[in-house]
Design a protein around this motif. Structure first.
Motif, PDB file in Angstrom:
ATOM      1  N   THR A 206       0.806  -1.222   0.000  1.00  0.00           N
ATOM      2  CA  THR A 206       0.000   0.000   0.000  1.00  0.00           C
ATOM      3  C   THR A 206       0.844   1.280   0.000  1.00  0.00           C
ATOM      4  OG1 THR A 206      -0.141   0.093   2.433  1.00  0.00           O
ATOM      5  CG2 THR A 206      -1.820  -1.194   1.273  1.00  0.00           C
ATOM      6  N   ILE A 207       2.168   1.150   0.167  1.00  0.00           N
ATOM      7  CA  ILE A 207       3.016   2.347   0.238  1.00  0.00           C
ATOM      8  C   ILE A 207       3.013   3.104  -1.094  1.00  0.00           C
ATOM      9  CG2 ILE A 207       5.376   3.176   0.578  1.00  0.00           C
ATOM     10  CD1 ILE A 207       5.831   0.899   2.506  1.00  0.00           C
ATOM     11  N   GLY A 208       2.951   2.364  -2.204  1.00  0.00           N
ATOM     12  CA  GLY A 208       2.951   3.001  -3.518  1.00  0.00           C
ATOM     13  C   GLY A 208       1.808   3.995  -3.664  1.00  0.00           C
ATOM     14  N   LEU A 209       0.622   3.643  -3.146  1.00  0.00           N
ATOM     15  CA  LEU A 209      -0.523   4.547  -3.249  1.00  0.00           C
ATOM     16  C   LEU A 209      -0.357   5.753  -2.322  1.00  0.00           C
ATOM     17  CD1 LEU A 209      -2.967   4.420  -5.076  1.00  0.00           C
ATOM     18  CD2 LEU A 209      -4.313   3.565  -3.154  1.00  0.00           C
ATOM     19  N   LEU A 210       0.344   5.573  -1.216  1.00  0.00           N
ATOM     20  CA  LEU A 210       0.673   6.711  -0.352  1.00  0.00           C
ATOM     21  C   LEU A 210       1.567   7.703  -1.106  1.00  0.00           C
ATOM     22  CD1 LEU A 210       1.450   5.039   3.110  1.00  0.00           C
ATOM     23  CD2 LEU A 210      -0.320   6.736   2.697  1.00  0.00           C
ATOM     24  N   ILE A 211       2.588   7.168  -1.790  1.00  0.00           N
ATOM     25  CA  ILE A 211       3.500   8.023  -2.560  1.00  0.00           C
ATOM     26  C   ILE A 211       2.755   8.693  -3.706  1.00  0.00           C
ATOM     27  CG2 ILE A 211       5.550   8.014  -4.044  1.00  0.00           C
ATOM     28  CD1 ILE A 211       6.673   5.777  -2.276  1.00  0.00           C
ATOM     29  N   TYR A 212       1.872   7.927  -4.357  1.00  0.00           N
ATOM     30  CA  TYR A 212       1.066   8.485  -5.442  1.00  0.00           C
ATOM     31  C   TYR A 212       0.235   9.668  -4.945  1.00  0.00           C
ATOM     32  CZ  TYR A 212      -3.032   8.769  -8.534  1.00  0.00           C
ATOM     33  OH  TYR A 212      -4.041   9.214  -9.334  1.00  0.00           O
ATOM     34  N   ALA A 213      -0.225   9.579  -3.697  1.00  0.00           N
ATOM     35  CA  ALA A 213      -1.073  10.626  -3.140  1.00  0.00           C
ATOM     36  C   ALA A 213      -0.313  11.918  -2.878  1.00  0.00           C
ATOM     37  CB  ALA A 213      -1.725  10.139  -1.839  1.00  0.00           C
ATOM     38  N   ILE A 214       0.985  11.823  -2.560  1.00  0.00           N
ATOM     39  CA  ILE A 214       1.700  13.032  -2.132  1.00  0.00           C
ATOM     40  C   ILE A 214       2.826  13.455  -3.085  1.00  0.00           C
ATOM     41  CG2 ILE A 214       1.160  12.970   0.322  1.00  0.00           C
ATOM     42  CD1 ILE A 214       4.401  11.522  -0.943  1.00  0.00           C
ATOM     43  N   VAL A 423      13.535   3.615  -1.222  1.00  0.00           N
ATOM     44  CA  VAL A 423      12.189   3.461  -0.656  1.00  0.00           C
ATOM     45  C   VAL A 423      11.137   3.494  -1.762  1.00  0.00           C
ATOM     46  CG1 VAL A 423      10.418   4.594   0.755  1.00  0.00           C
ATOM     47  CG2 VAL A 423      12.738   4.352   1.636  1.00  0.00           C
ATOM     48  N   THR A 424      11.268   4.449  -2.676  1.00  0.00           N
ATOM     49  CA  THR A 424      10.295   4.592  -3.760  1.00  0.00           C
ATOM     50  C   THR A 424      10.340   3.396  -4.709  1.00  0.00           C
ATOM     51  OG1 THR A 424      10.611   6.982  -3.623  1.00  0.00           O
ATOM     52  CG2 THR A 424       9.441   6.148  -5.541  1.00  0.00           C
ATOM     53  N   ALA A 425      11.548   2.912  -5.012  1.00  0.00           N
ATOM     54  CA  ALA A 425      11.687   1.748  -5.899  1.00  0.00           C
ATOM     55  C   ALA A 425      11.067   0.499  -5.258  1.00  0.00           C
ATOM     56  CB  ALA A 425      13.157   1.505  -6.220  1.00  0.00           C
ATOM     57  N   ILE A 426      11.312   0.298  -3.970  1.00  0.00           N
ATOM     58  CA  ILE A 426      10.735  -0.854  -3.261  1.00  0.00           C
ATOM     59  C   ILE A 426       9.211  -0.759  -3.248  1.00  0.00           C
ATOM     60  CG2 ILE A 426      10.498  -1.953  -0.994  1.00  0.00           C
ATOM     61  CD1 ILE A 426      13.441  -1.275  -0.486  1.00  0.00           C
ATOM     62  N   ALA A 427       8.687   0.447  -2.983  1.00  0.00           N
ATOM     63  CA  ALA A 427       7.235   0.645  -2.975  1.00  0.00           C
ATOM     64  C   ALA A 427       6.634   0.350  -4.344  1.00  0.00           C
ATOM     65  CB  ALA A 427       6.907   2.074  -2.554  1.00  0.00           C
ATOM     66  N   THR A 428       7.351   0.728  -5.396  1.00  0.00           N
ATOM     67  CA  THR A 428       6.882   0.479  -6.764  1.00  0.00           C
ATOM     68  C   THR A 428       6.774  -1.017  -7.031  1.00  0.00           C
ATOM     69  OG1 THR A 428       7.898   2.533  -7.545  1.00  0.00           O
ATOM     70  CG2 THR A 428       7.367   0.871  -9.202  1.00  0.00           C
TER      71      THR A 428
END
Length: 536
Positions: A206-214, A423-428
């Motif tokens: 779910t972290i990817g959608l958090l990053i997408y949000a901000i 962090v962003t790559a792992i979330a992706t």
């Protein structure tokens, strides 16, 4: 000097511009559905460890490359090479495809609520009709944006401010209502343990959608040099942006917990949750659906305007930013009004392809959720370019001078960039795992397949276009008529198989589209027919 002063903007204005591009009420709803009240802790962590340094890195990048407009592709081009700059522009554009399709779907949902006052319109729509309506809305805005793009930009700004005002209104009235009702919340128990998420594999997805949000604050980077004192005013603007975003996400999530039991959330919360929320607020204050209708029409105006502007801006950005070196000439073709018509066709075809991938999911709600989650894969992936560019300028800081510098020590700054990149790559990667469906069910496996296929097609096509351009330079035309017919026929066969073969059709369609894709790759390496060669 006086004319220069007129170009200055104040840091509060810059903060508001950044806020509009970063967060919205629907972003809070999506992540509340994923994590419940535990999302409050996630927001706090994201604001401190992600949003704050991310925003300040963007400020330095925008300051370094201010003469080139501060765009993401110009950052990569300036720190690496021309091809990587092109590929960045392509991936940024490709990431917009699911976003505009998602916006078109939101227009349908918004109209449903605005006209009927409930979710029954969406619930009664078969998947095929929902997809067709989305495609019709999409194509309609391709045509009307030519005449309405300027007014739509104004309406987008107006709608964005109105959406922000509605969100703040919701938070204030929710908390006021909570006090008046004696502190009763739908989420029980409400204590310190409730706001802590469970850190497991599902949480990682779910972290990817958090990053997408901000993410998205890189859009305001070109304005850094328009501040009177960038070194002092930009940090103020970004700090204000972080505080506003923190307020909205934390108190917005808390307010949702007043009306929704975070332990038993509706399955369609991502699609209809914001309307449910304003509906519940209206009932609490005894005004029925008044707040919901105001919000629904605000959302419709904003989504329609955003869709029209996005369709125009994303296509123009791709065609103009990549130039003639890597972009095939048939995609750069413009009509008498200066519009890249074939670029719009490519946008429509790829958007239709994304819609077709989701058409055989069980319910309309599944289509909406899948497309939203696809944004949570592609959008964070593109954000990785920001941190990569920042690492490059800090590795050679003597070459890349700027008025504003995030952390004076190059090694520490480089470490921050590397941390956020990882962090962003792992979330992706983890976001590729399907959400909102039963794990390892038939739907779960299908969503996993189409997630991978969508990413391969959207990103992979960007690597093929420069090869097509080379073929044009060598032979005049990239492909002859028979080759075009072959590829188009395979695509049509794929669509027919999806429509007529039902359940098994989508797997056949994916296989056939893959064949068309690899046929395209194979044809690039083939020599042009002898007759054309002789003419050359």
């Amino acid at each position: 000097m006086e004319s220069t002063k007129k170009n200055f903007i104040s840091w509060p204005v810059l903060a508001m511009m950044g806020f509009v591009t970063v967060i919205g009420f629907e972003d809070i709803m999506y992540n509340f559905k994923n994590q419940g009240m535990g999302v409050i802790t996630s927001w706090v962590i994201m604001m401190i460890l992600y949003v704050a340094p991310y925003s300040l890195m963007v400020g330095q990048l925008g300051s370094v490359f201010n003469s080139e407009g501060g765009g993401l592709s110009s950052w990569i081009r300036g720190t690496n090479n021309e091809f990587l700059g092109y590929f960045t522009a392509w991936t940024y554009w490709a990431a917009s495809i699911p976003y505009v399709v998602d916006t078109a779907q939101s227009v349908i949902v918004g109209f449903g609520w605005a006209f009927t006052g409930d979710y029954k319109f969406q619930a009664a729509l078969p998947n095929s009709e929902f997809t067709l309506l989305t495609f019709i809305v999409f194509v309609a805005f391709i045509f009307i944006q030519r005449h309405l793009s300027n007014s739509m930009e104004f309406l987008s700004t107006l709608g964005g401010i109105a959406m922000f005002a509605m969100t703040v209104l919701f938070i204030l009235m929710s908390v006021t209502g909570l006090v008046q009702s004696g502190g009763h919340m739908a989420t029980q128990p409400m204590n310190i343990h409730t706001i802590f998420p469970t850190f497991n594999l599902k949480y990682l997805t779910t972290i990817g959608l958090l990053i997408y949000a901000i993410n998205g604050c890189e859009l305001i980077a070109p304005y850094v040099t328009q501040l009177k004192k960038p070194k002092t005013e930009f940090p103020k603007a970004m700090l204000t942006l972080v505080l506003m975003t923190t307020f909205l996400t934390i108190f917005g999530s808390f307010s949702l917990g007043i009306f929704f039991d975070a332990n038993h959330l509706p399955n369609d919360l991502k699609m209809n949750g914001d309307y449910y929320a304003f509906q519940a607020l209206g009932k609490q204050y005894g005004v029925g659906n008044l707040f919901m209708y105001i919000y629904a029409w605000t959302a419709v105006v904003y989504m329609c305007a955003r869709l029209a502007v996005l369709l125009d801006a994303m296509t123009r950005m791709l065609i103009s930013d990549t130039g003639s070196k890597y972009m095939p000439k048939f995609l750069r073709k413009k009509n008498s009004a200066g519009l890249p018509v074939n670029g719009y066709i490519l946008t429509t075809v790829l958007s239709g392809f994304i819609m077709l991938l989701g058409v055989f999911l069980p319910e309309m709600n599944d289509i909406f959720n899948w497309l939203l989650n696809l944004n949570g894969i592609i959008s964070p992936g593109v954000t990785c370019w920001v941190f990569y560019a920042f690492m490059r300028i800090r590795k050679n800081s003597s070459k890349f001078q700027s008025d504003y510098v995030f952390i004076k020590n190059d090694k520490i700054a480089y470490g921050f960039g590397l941390f956020l990149l990882v962090v962003t790559a792992i979330a992706t990667v983890f976001s590729v795992t399907p959400q909102d469906v039963t794990a390892y069910s038939g739907t779960w496996w299908y969503e996993l397949i189409i997630n991978i296929v969508a990413v391969i097609i959207l990103i992979g096509l960007g690597a093929i276009l420069p090869l097509i351009r080379k073929r044009e330079e060598k032979y005049g035309d990239a492909f002859d008529r028979l080759q075009w017919i072959s590829m188009i026929t395979l695509t049509v066969v794929a669509i027919i198989s999806m429509v007529w073969l039902g359940g098994a059709g989508h797997f056949i369609a994916i296989a056939v589209i893959a064949c068309a894709y690899f046929l395209l790759v194979w044809l690039i390496g083939r020599r042009q027919p002898a007759m054309v060669q002789e003419q050359d």
